[in-house]
Design a protein around this motif. Sequence first.
Motif, mmCIF file in Angstrom:
data_model
loop_
_atom_site.group_PDB
_atom_site.id
_atom_site.type_symbol
_atom_site.label_atom_id
_atom_site.label_comp_id
_atom_site.label_asym_id
_atom_site.label_seq_id
_atom_site.Cartn_x
_atom_site.Cartn_y
_atom_site.Cartn_z
ATOM 1 N N ALA A 78 33.633 44.729 47.210
ATOM 2 C CA ALA A 78 33.911 45.122 48.592
ATOM 3 C C ALA A 78 33.434 44.087 49.614
ATOM 4 O O ALA A 78 34.112 43.828 50.610
ATOM 5 N N ARG A 79 32.293 43.484 49.377
ATOM 6 C CA ARG A 79 31.743 42.545 50.360
ATOM 7 C C ARG A 79 32.569 41.273 50.492
ATOM 8 O O ARG A 79 32.423 40.515 51.454
ATOM 9 N N PHE A 80 33.459 41.028 49.521
ATOM 10 C CA PHE A 80 34.259 39.812 49.541
ATOM 11 C C PHE A 80 35.678 40.057 50.069
ATOM 12 O O PHE A 80 36.500 39.143 50.076
ATOM 13 N N VAL A 81 35.969 41.286 50.490
ATOM 14 C CA VAL A 81 37.295 41.639 50.973
ATOM 15 C C VAL A 81 37.347 41.472 52.489
ATOM 16 O O VAL A 81 36.549 42.062 53.216
ATOM 17 N N ASP A 82 38.302 40.664 52.973
ATOM 18 C CA ASP A 82 38.431 40.417 54.408
ATOM 19 C C ASP A 82 39.308 41.462 55.095
ATOM 20 O O ASP A 82 39.041 41.856 56.227
ATOM 21 N N SER A 83 40.358 41.903 54.413
ATOM 22 C CA SER A 83 41.289 42.854 55.005
ATOM 23 C C SER A 83 40.692 44.254 55.025
ATOM 24 O O SER A 83 40.267 44.781 53.988
ATOM 25 N N LYS A 84 40.666 44.880 56.189
ATOM 26 C CA LYS A 84 40.140 46.244 56.289
ATOM 27 C C LYS A 84 41.021 47.225 55.540
ATOM 28 O O LYS A 84 40.528 48.219 54.989
ATOM 29 N N ASP A 85 42.332 46.982 55.515
ATOM 30 C CA ASP A 85 43.239 47.876 54.789
ATOM 31 C C ASP A 85 42.969 47.823 53.292
ATOM 32 O O ASP A 85 42.920 48.861 52.612
ATOM 33 N N VAL A 86 42.796 46.615 52.769
ATOM 34 C CA VAL A 86 42.506 46.460 51.344
ATOM 35 C C VAL A 86 41.140 47.043 51.022
ATOM 36 O O VAL A 86 40.959 47.719 49.998
ATOM 37 N N LEU A 87 40.174 46.811 51.904
ATOM 38 C CA LEU A 87 38.830 47.351 51.699
ATOM 39 C C LEU A 87 38.861 48.874 51.663
ATOM 40 O O LEU A 87 38.240 49.512 50.798
ATOM 41 N N SER A 88 39.597 49.481 52.584
ATOM 42 C CA SER A 88 39.691 50.939 52.623
ATOM 43 C C SER A 88 40.309 51.486 51.342
ATOM 44 O O SER A 88 39.803 52.471 50.768
ATOM 45 N N ALA A 89 41.368 50.836 50.870
ATOM 46 C CA ALA A 89 42.019 51.279 49.628
ATOM 47 C C ALA A 89 41.087 51.116 48.435
ATOM 48 O O ALA A 89 41.018 51.984 47.561
ATOM 49 N N SER A 90 40.367 50.008 48.404
ATOM 50 C CA SER A 90 39.445 49.745 47.296
ATOM 51 C C SER A 90 38.337 50.790 47.244
ATOM 52 O O SER A 90 37.975 51.281 46.170
ATOM 53 N N LEU A 91 37.792 51.129 48.401
ATOM 54 C CA LEU A 91 36.721 52.132 48.436
ATOM 55 C C LEU A 91 37.258 53.517 48.072
ATOM 56 O O LEU A 91 36.551 54.321 47.454
ATOM 57 N N ALA A 92 38.508 53.789 48.450
ATOM 58 C CA ALA A 92 39.104 55.076 48.086
ATOM 59 C C ALA A 92 39.216 55.217 46.571
ATOM 60 O O ALA A 92 38.946 56.283 46.009
ATOM 61 N N ILE A 93 39.599 54.126 45.908
ATOM 62 C CA ILE A 93 39.666 54.146 44.441
ATOM 63 C C ILE A 93 38.267 54.220 43.861
ATOM 64 O O ILE A 93 38.005 54.973 42.913
ATOM 65 N N SER A 94 37.338 53.443 44.426
ATOM 66 C CA SER A 94 35.962 53.408 43.922
ATOM 67 C C SER A 94 35.333 54.795 43.932
ATOM 68 O O SER A 94 34.641 55.191 42.984
ATOM 69 N N HIS A 95 35.564 55.555 45.003
ATOM 70 C CA HIS A 95 34.974 56.882 45.099
ATOM 71 C C HIS A 95 35.501 57.799 44.003
ATOM 72 O O HIS A 95 34.743 58.605 43.425
ATOM 73 N N ILE A 96 36.796 57.708 43.710
ATOM 74 C CA ILE A 96 37.361 58.529 42.650
ATOM 75 C C ILE A 96 36.786 58.126 41.293
ATOM 76 O O ILE A 96 36.445 58.984 40.457
ATOM 77 N N GLU A 97 36.639 56.820 41.061
ATOM 78 C CA GLU A 97 36.051 56.349 39.799
ATOM 79 C C GLU A 97 34.633 56.902 39.642
ATOM 80 O O GLU A 97 34.242 57.357 38.558
#
Length: 267
Positions: free
Chosen positions: A97-116
Amino acid sequence: MQYALNLEYIEHTFYVEGLEKYNAQAFADAGYEAWVWGRFRQIRGHEATHVKFLQSQLGSAAPQPCTYSYPYTDIHSWVALSHTLEQVGASAYLGAARFVDSKDVLSASLAISHIEARQAGWVSAAVEKQQPWDGNFETALYFSGVWSLAVGFIVECPSTNPPLPVQSFPALTVSNSSPLMGSNITLSYNKTGIDTTTPTYMAWYHDMNVTYTTIDENGVTTVPYNLRGTVYAGAVKNETITTSDATMLSGLAIFNFPYNSYAVVGA
């Protein structure tokens, strides 16, 4: 996102193959309630959705699935590996997450992370009857550490897949993956090209902390105290905390320190 899709392929294929091999009756025969099989089918659906989402985001740049092999021998070991894969998946997204510049990509990544993370907690608590979380914080893992774990499941990938900007370090073998805290364990990894005359350390990643223990000339180190749940560890050059590969000597090993509802480890 190519990195994330490669990890999702590993998880999705694991559930597809496992649930084809073990049906509802097989789960019942192994002592599980009927709803356990049903929930795992839901997780399979989640992973399929994650794959489709990442493929849609990457378009023509999406890598293709590889051929995989998983080290389970029965339903119980399959369930345990499910917990491991979900835990590593959550930690991988968190570390990236700390290496992601796009807020949209970061939001999607965290959404998946929470489910995992929720899936990992469900497997651990509801199915394995252990802890629902590992501590006060999730443990972040960074690219090469995660990839060193992932390559253990990969048999072969299509030659057309783009290379990932990650390094795979030598696999770390440990004498006991569920040791007592304060006990000694022996570890080994391929030391070709490594200066063996300088001190090395075991870095233990837990919560948002890193604890270091010295590795002696025989590959023996002492397990630190205050570890709970799933803990990752790898051999490193020094005691400098970093998110890069600069200090890594080996890939990561996964340790388990299960605790009961009173947070007593090993009880």
